[in-house]
Design an enzyme around this catalytic site. Structure first.
Site, PDB file in Angstrom:
ATOM      1  N   ARG A  88       0.859  -1.193   0.000  1.00 40.55           N
ATOM      2  CA  ARG A  88       0.000   0.000   0.000  1.00 40.55           C
ATOM      3  C   ARG A  88       0.897   1.246   0.000  1.00 40.55           C
ATOM      4  O   ARG A  88       1.929   1.266   0.682  1.00 40.55           O
ATOM      5  CB  ARG A  88      -0.908   0.039   1.235  1.00 40.55           C
ATOM      6  CG  ARG A  88      -2.068  -0.966   1.214  1.00 40.55           C
ATOM      7  CD  ARG A  88      -3.106  -0.653   0.133  1.00 40.55           C
ATOM      8  NE  ARG A  88      -4.243  -1.554   0.124  1.00 40.55           N
ATOM      9  CZ  ARG A  88      -4.391  -2.597  -0.695  1.00 40.55           C
ATOM     10  NH1 ARG A  88      -3.449  -2.897  -1.590  1.00 40.55           N
ATOM     11  NH2 ARG A  88      -5.487  -3.337  -0.643  1.00 40.55           N
TER      12      ARG A  88
ATOM     13  N   HIS B  69      -1.329  -0.539 -10.015  1.00 39.99           N
ATOM     14  CA  HIS B  69      -1.904  -1.477  -9.038  1.00 39.99           C
ATOM     15  C   HIS B  69      -2.297  -2.809  -9.718  1.00 39.99           C
ATOM     16  O   HIS B  69      -3.462  -3.203  -9.700  1.00 39.99           O
ATOM     17  CB  HIS B  69      -3.129  -0.840  -8.343  1.00 39.99           C
ATOM     18  CG  HIS B  69      -3.419  -1.468  -6.999  1.00 39.99           C
ATOM     19  ND1 HIS B  69      -3.695  -0.740  -5.884  1.00 39.99           N
ATOM     20  CD2 HIS B  69      -3.468  -2.767  -6.607  1.00 39.99           C
ATOM     21  CE1 HIS B  69      -3.914  -1.547  -4.865  1.00 39.99           C
ATOM     22  NE2 HIS B  69      -3.765  -2.785  -5.277  1.00 39.99           N
TER      23      HIS B  69
END
Ligand code: NAP
Length: 315
Positions: free
Chosen positions: A230, A278
């Site tokens: 993250r 991502h």
């Protein structure tokens, strides 16, 4: 009568559509899966379990008797922040296929750094013909911060490809053939020894800003970083400084403080940064659906709720 299982999602239309097709079909023998907007008052009140993907917390709160939610995501920091601690238990997605996919990504981008691809890419653009010393994988230490479901699959794959592998976790761990460290002292050692540092911890109160100026500057000279976990685990300003003026040679970033990464971000055009949208380990609908069927089917059969997120630890 079959129980009704609400499906609550504010994912993009494509993802939501794929789940809305796959889930009712797969769970059909066990339960009726219904989007939140189609639930009657009685169905809202009777629901004991819901399936969620980036849900609106107000919709989860509108189901007063939920015992647990099955997330379709592996990372649950947003859900844990949004749902009250005494709310439904949160079961995240743990899919062995996702661990394999992540370990493949870790290996792919480790090889990209190990074989100096960013540097040769830049040389090509500048028409520079220059060879650099080749190291063997055994001469390269890869440190993996976070050796849970995804990290442990990754360290195994790195080891199988002959890298020297270090792992780091919160609690003491033993993994065959891997030097495992834990705690603050353990992290310092991993930072100092790693040529390539891979981040695979969850985002929690403890790991937010885990890699700031001091930590990044204590990395081995020339080290490269891969963040597949993250964005907020790494301080972006400190990262840019460690790339420009400190020890870091390159960063492969798949996750960011804000996603999509804003056009104004200096990361896009930085020569020492590889930006990925991502994609290191997306949820695979088919295998994830099988996990959801096992979890929800098991619950309706035996009343057993799968292992849930520890709300104090945050993962
Ligand atoms: P996991 O099984 O819960 O493993 C987490 C690991 O991190 C464990 O080894 C844990 O230590 C360690 N850890 C947690 N807090 C720590 C701390 N404060 N200090 C040191 N170590 C700490 O999680 P996972 O399934 O491997 O997933 C990891 C993360 O990957 C997810 O949370 C998600 O954010 C991210 N992810 C990204 C993508 C992508 O496409 N980019 C896809 C899926 C997941 P212990 O072993 O001691 O508990």
């Amino acid at each position: 009568m079959k129980p009704v299982v609400p499906f609550i999602s504010h994912d993009g239309e494509n993802e939501r559509g794929a789940w809305q097709t796959a889930l009712p079909k797969a769970l059909g023998a066990i339960a009726d899966v219904k989007p939140f907007k189609d639930l009657t008052e009685a169905e809202r009140s009777n629901a004991k379990v819901a399936i969620v993907a980036n849900p609106d917390p107000a919709e989860v709160a509108a189901l007063p008797n939920l015992a647990w939610v099955q997330s379709l995501w592996a990372g649950v920091e947003r859900l844990a922040a949004d749902l009250p601690e005494d709310g439904p238990l949160i079961v995240r997605l743990t899919d062995p296929q996702m661990a394999e996919t992540m370990s493949e990504a870790v290996l792919a981008w480790t090889l990209y750094l190990h074989r100096d691809m960013p540097r040769y890419g830049l040389q090509q653009r500048r028409k520079i013909w220059q060879e650099h010393l080749l190291k063997t994988p055994q001469e390269r230490t890869v440190g993996v911060l976070g050796i849970g479901k995804l990290g442990s699959a990754s360290v195994r794959r790195l080891k199988a490809n002959n890298f020297n592998v270090l792992g780091w976790s919160r609690s003491r761990k033993v993994l065959d053939g891997i030097q495992c460290r834990h705690g603050q002292e353990g992290m310092t050692a991993v930072l100092q020894q790693s040529d390539i540092l891979v981040i695979l911890t969850p985002l929690t109160a403890e790991t937010r800003g885990l890699l700031g100026q001091a930590e990044l500057n204590s990395c081995k000279p020339g080290a490269a970083l891969i963040n597949f976990a993250r964005g907020p685990i790494v301080d972006t300003i400190a990262l840019l400084d460690a790339l420009d003026n400190g020890p870091l040679s390159h960063a492969v970033l798949d996750v960011f403080d804000e996603e999509p990464l804003p056009h104004s971000s200096p990361l896009w055009e930085h020569e020492k940064v590889t930006v990925l949208p991502h994609i290191s380990a997306p949820t695979i609908t088919s295998t994830a659906t099988e996990i959801v069927v096992q979890n929800i089917g098991g619950y309706f059969e035996t009343g057993t709720i799968p292992q849930s997120v520890d709300r104090k630890r945050g993962y």
